[in-house]
Design a protein around this motif. Structure first.
Motif, PDB file in Angstrom:
ATOM      1  N   SER A   1       0.863  -1.181   0.000  1.00 27.68           N
ATOM      2  CA  SER A   1       0.000   0.000   0.000  1.00 27.68           C
ATOM      3  C   SER A   1       0.895   1.224   0.000  1.00 27.68           C
TER       4      SER A   1
ATOM      5  N   PHE B   1       2.288   4.976  -1.900  1.00 28.81           N
ATOM      6  CA  PHE B   1       1.889   6.100  -2.744  1.00 28.81           C
ATOM      7  C   PHE B   1       3.060   6.444  -3.661  1.00 28.81           C
TER       8      PHE B   1
ATOM      9  N   SER C   1       3.787   8.752  -5.911  1.00 28.41           N
ATOM     10  CA  SER C   1       4.350  10.076  -6.152  1.00 28.41           C
ATOM     11  C   SER C   1       4.956  10.667  -4.874  1.00 28.41           C
ATOM     12  N   LEU C   2       4.764   9.994  -3.758  1.00 23.40           N
ATOM     13  CA  LEU C   2       5.308  10.529  -2.513  1.00 23.40           C
ATOM     14  C   LEU C   2       6.680   9.906  -2.220  1.00 23.40           C
TER      15      LEU C   2
ATOM     16  N   LEU D   1       2.805   8.400   6.639  1.00 20.07           N
ATOM     17  CA  LEU D   1       1.377   8.145   6.472  1.00 20.07           C
ATOM     18  C   LEU D   1       0.978   6.820   7.115  1.00 20.07           C
TER      19      LEU D   1
ATOM     20  N   LEU E   1      -0.251  16.331   3.500  1.00 23.01           N
ATOM     21  CA  LEU E   1       0.317  15.038   3.086  1.00 23.01           C
ATOM     22  C   LEU E   1      -0.800  14.021   2.875  1.00 23.01           C
ATOM     23  N   ILE E   2      -1.776  14.021   3.784  1.00 24.61           N
ATOM     24  CA  ILE E   2      -2.898  13.087   3.654  1.00 24.61           C
ATOM     25  C   ILE E   2      -3.684  13.409   2.386  1.00 24.61           C
TER      26      ILE E   2
ATOM     27  N   ARG F   1      -2.554  14.753  -0.364  1.00 27.30           N
ATOM     28  CA  ARG F   1      -1.802  14.281  -1.528  1.00 27.30           C
ATOM     29  C   ARG F   1      -1.874  12.763  -1.633  1.00 27.30           C
ATOM     30  N   ALA F   2      -1.834  12.094  -0.473  1.00 30.21           N
ATOM     31  CA  ALA F   2      -1.890  10.633  -0.481  1.00 30.21           C
ATOM     32  C   ALA F   2      -3.220  10.146  -1.047  1.00 30.21           C
TER      33      ALA F   2
ATOM     34  N   ASP G   1      -3.163  10.452  -4.663  1.00 30.20           N
ATOM     35  CA  ASP G   1      -2.235   9.558  -5.358  1.00 30.20           C
ATOM     36  C   ASP G   1      -2.794   8.157  -5.473  1.00 30.20           C
ATOM     37  N   SER G   2      -3.317   7.623  -4.388  1.00 29.28           N
ATOM     38  CA  SER G   2      -3.902   6.278  -4.434  1.00 29.28           C
ATOM     39  C   SER G   2      -4.974   6.194  -3.363  1.00 29.28           C
TER      40      SER G   2
ATOM     41  N   ALA H   1      -4.906   2.809  -1.395  1.00 36.36           N
ATOM     42  CA  ALA H   1      -3.871   2.694  -0.370  1.00 36.36           C
ATOM     43  C   ALA H   1      -4.222   3.572   0.830  1.00 36.36           C
ATOM     44  N   ALA H   2      -4.732   4.773   0.568  1.00 39.58           N
ATOM     45  CA  ALA H   2      -5.096   5.675   1.663  1.00 39.58           C
ATOM     46  C   ALA H   2      -6.206   5.056   2.501  1.00 39.58           C
TER      47      ALA H   2
ATOM     48  N   TYR I   1      -7.399   6.212   6.170  1.00 40.86           N
ATOM     49  CA  TYR I   1      -7.699   7.635   6.020  1.00 40.86           C
ATOM     50  C   TYR I   1      -9.072   7.827   5.370  1.00 40.86           C
TER      51      TYR I   1
END
Lengths: 511, 308
Positions: free
Chosen positions: A97, A99, A101-102, A110, B165-166, B168-169, B172-173, B176-177, B182
């Motif tokens: 899991s 991200f 681009s991070l 995260l 950051l959250i 952007r996360a 992004d996916s 996954a978040a 989240y």
């Protein structure tokens, strides 16, 4: 082996009579699992045996239909991963899991609900150095290889000081040296009192690492065993029932006719974090299996894309297949010429996740298997081919209309490898053919690759699994920082020597 | 001559400010993985609402608030449709724009021809009186400063804060978040509403400061330019600011050139210039693939189906 780790009467985790029903399949049937602190416990089973379901229940991702879990002797309800994390359960997934681009730092922040600050930066460096898992916190994840991505997950778990660490197939992307380092790490963690639930198909590893093993087959717990006492063969027999067959001895079918020549292959990296392919020369003979070893992120992906025709090499490079120069041809022409490829990334590269298997078949096989006429697609033909792959490679799925993303990793791998093999290519390039695939399926894929070579095709295997390459291939070479080493017959080099090649060192002339 | 240039620069600032607002709002929306093509509609409704509020109450602050509120309301409709009911973001965004054009024309019917003196300028004693520089940096209306502050704040929020950051996360996916626990839908709601507020503010600026009046369809495609700016600025706030000023600058300069009558180029070609130049410049500076990979929200426009 008697276990000397400190152990009280109460287990750390006790899963009792866990059952989970999915539509059409009973994934777990009254499974028991007990783990004490400091114990390294193997969970063994083929694809679809119910291992993933069981650990997902333990990690709070799924809820069981019946049965219950005790943590330190107390009954707990693990309703979500957050609850699991609070208890001290951490998990390294097979599918990460992350991200893309991070950065590594941000990803870890995260996953841990802390700030991505200098303190965390320092802790990542510290943990990654202490446990021999090199990681640059500032790299963007999309620039990292599968192996490096896995390190992020492991480091993330270690940073949480877990009491139970669940690892789903952790070594499938590591080099022998890295595996040894990981085992040192895991043993050290166990000696510090951390319980480890280790899911793997690699029986040697389980024998080397684990104190106990629970073996699942078809959703049931068929045995508990002591891996130190059992042999790899008896463990495999427990795991697979009666399907087990011995590995056939290698006999090379190579004949001295070059079928593919790569010469002076060069490809500059597109950005600062990519790998440049430099001066790769390789001659692939008819009927041979040639292995390319290497640590993840040394240009394997770039090399495959170059050979597949997804990217074009710089001037002066040449790729010749069956006497035809295809250096500047696209992927379609190359397939017509008999060059087929299986990339490493199953979902998104080798297969379109949201398309059915029938449609995915069409994407690479439409020409070779004549699935189009007058520019129109013949659904019947592609369906037939999809069915053939499912049957011959024993792919567990609901049928040719199943979405690619609905298949488990191992089954999709069998499907995409089968798709290329059944097209009877003259040259097959396959990257990580058995990553995340169980022993039975891996054996089936190896057998199919051998049969293809025996029929006169050439097979180029790019893998990080050195044992696999040594067992499978006639000749072996290693990729390091975009440069390919010399090629050696596998019968004349040792695993340690190939390890040196993977590190970029040259072997002594005497070998 | 100096005076002409100074005046031109001052008009460039007013021309760029609504673009800055709209684009920075949309940037936050897109960073969360939502593509709201309704910016144009939200701007128009914001413009007509703020002008109505000013006309009725006489209070500029209430006017600005009314514009933002109207933008948020439209964004709420969009968020409910796309995030809860999972309608297509592209189709819903286009519908929102068409809806906004229609409803703003309806509300604005009685306001056509009504005059308003424009937002008051901030006059700072002494500083505003410095020749040239004083007028360049001081003496704008308050919203110009707000727009710059907003860009800095958004940039800081995205890069430096945990909430950023959250966000952007999630963009992004979302899977996954979600797997990490989240609240994907809530994050996207907040981002979408923020974008709506910004678009409404951009509209308010148009009808209260840029051209203090109401004309049907007065945003004239600025919502679309804002959308393009976000993409061509590869989702970086500072580049959005640059792009907005570039566009504003060329629009004003070509107007001056047309008015001067000395340049013999068809006016249609001149009017194309800001659009063309902005896109070309931004495409040229955003060719680095790595930069795009780092900044583009990978799950933009995709519907999120929570699995559990």
């Amino acid at each position: 082996m008697s276990v000397s780790a400190p152990r009280s009467d109460t287990q750390l985790v006790s899963m009792q009579a866990i059952s989970k029903q999915y539509p059409g399949c009973l994934a777990n049937d009254a499974v028991d699992l007990n783990l004490g602190a400091g114990e390294i416990h193997a969970l063994l089973g083929e694809n679809g045996a119910g291992k993933s379901t069981l650990v997902k229940i333990l990690y709070g991702l799924l809820q069981c239909d019946s049965g219950h879990i005790e943590w330190n002797g107390e009954r707990v309800n693990i309703a979500s991963p957050a609850v699991a994390r609070d208890l001290g359960i951490a998990m390294v997934f097979q599918h990460f899991s992350l991200f893309d681009s991070l950065t590594v730092l941000e990803n870890i922040a995260l996953g841990m609900a802390v700030d991505a600050d200098a303190t965390l930066h320092l802790r990542i460096r510290e943990v990654s150095e202490r446990y021999g898992l090199p990681l640059d916190p500032d790299r963007s994840v999309y620039t990292l290889s599968v192996g490096e991505r896995q390190r992020i997950e492991i480091v993330r778990c270690l940073l949480q000081d877990p009491r139970l660490l669940i690892m789903d197939e952790p070594t499938s992307v590591l080099t022998p040296q890295e595996v040894n380092e990981l085992f040192v790490t895991l043993k050290r963690l166990a000696s510090e009192g951390v319980a480890i639930l280790y899911i793997s198909h690699k029986l040697d590893e389980i024998k080397a690492l684990c104190d106990k093993a629970t073996i699942l087959r078809d959703g049931k717990r068929v045995a508990s065993a002591d891996p130190a006492v059992e042999s790899a063969r008896s463990l495999a027999a427990l795991m697979m029932g009666d399907e087990l067959s011995d590995v056939e001895p290698r006999s090379s079918s190579a004949i001295d006719t070059a079928i593919m020549q790569l010469s002076k292959l060069n490809y500059p990296a597109s950005d600062s974090t990519g790998i440049s392919i430099q001066d790769v020369n390789l001659e692939l003979k008819q009927g041979e299996l040639l292995g390319i070893a290497g640590v993840a992120g040394n240009g394997q992906d770039e090399l495959l894309r170059l050979i597949a025709g997804e990217v074009m090499p710089s001037g002066g490079s040449s790729i010749v297949v069956k006497g035809l120069d295809i250096t500047n041809s696209g992927a379609g022409v190359r397939r017509t010429q008999g060059l087929c490829c299986v990339p490493e990334e199953r979902l998104g590269h080798a297969a379109v996740p949201s398309m059915s298997l029938t449609e995915n078949v069409l994407l690479t096989a439409h020409h070779r298997m004549s699935m189009t006429s007058l520019g129109l697609v013949s659904k019947a033909a592609s369906r037939r081919f999809a069915n053939e792959i499912i049957e011959k490679f024993n792919v567990q799925c609901s049928g040719p209309d199943a979405m690619a993303s609905s298949l488990s990793g191992g089954n999709l791998q069998k499907f995409i490898v089968g798709r290329e093999i059944l097209q009877n290519p003259d040259v097959l390039v396959v990257s990580q053919p058995t990553w995340g695939v169980d022993a039975g399926a891996a054996a089936a894929i190896h057998k199919a690759l051998r049969a293809l070579a025996a029929s006169g095709s050439a097979v180029l295997v790019i893998s990080q699994d050195l044992d696999e390459l040594m067992q499978l291939c006639d000749r072996i070479s290693a990729l390091c920082a975009g440069r390919l080493s010399q090629t050696y017959p596998t019968s004349e080099v040792t695993v340690q020597q190939v390890g040196l090649l993977m590190g970029g060192a040259a072997l002594e002339a005497s070998t | 001559m100096n005076e002409t240039i100074l005046l031109a620069i001052l008009t460039i600032i007013t021309a760029a400010t609504p673009l800055v607002f709209a684009a920075i709002g949309e940037l936050v929306v897109e960073k969360s993985g939502v593509l709201n093509l309704g910016v144009e509609g939200m701007m128009l409704v914001g413009a007509v609402s703020s002008f109505t509020a000013v006309h009725v109450t006489g209070s500029a602050s209430l006017g600005v608030l009314a514009g933002m509120f109207a933008g948020v309301m439209l964004a709420l409709i969009f968020a409910f449709l796309t995030l809860n009911l999972q309608s297509s973001q592209v189709a819903t965004g286009l519908a929102l724009t068409i809806f906004g054009i229609g409803v703003s024309a309806l509300i604005g019917q009685p306001l056509i021809g009504v005059a308003y003196e424009g937002l008051p300028k901030v006059q700072i004693p002494v500083l505003s009186d410095i020749p040239v520089l004083g007028r360049l940096f001081f003496g704008h209306d308050i919203l110009v400063y707000c727009s710059i502050a907003l860009v800095i704040a958004v940039s800081w929020f995205l890069k430096r804060t945990r909430a950023g950051l959250i966000l952007r996360a999630v963009g992004d996916s979302h899977d996954a978040a979600h797997a990490l626990g989240y609240p994907v839908i809530r994050v996207r709601y907040l981002a979408t509403l923020f974008g709506g507020g910004c678009a409404g503010l951009a509209g308010a600026y148009l009808s209260m400061a840029y051209a203090p009046m109401w004309v049907e369809n007065m945003s004239a495609g600025r919502g679309w330019i804002a959308l393009a700016l976000v993409v061509f600025a590869s989702w970086q706030p500072s580049r959005v600011l640059f792009g907005a000023y570039l566009f504003g600058g060329i629009s004003i300069l070509q107007l001056h050139a047309q008015a001067s009558g000395t340049i013999n180029i068809p006016s249609q070609l001149m009017s194309m210039l800001p659009y063309l130049a902005t896109i070309i410049v931004l495409v040229l500076i955003s060719r680095d693939q790595g930069r795009i990979r780092r900044n583009a929200p990978a799950s933009i426009g995709k519907a999120f189906h929570p699995t559990t």
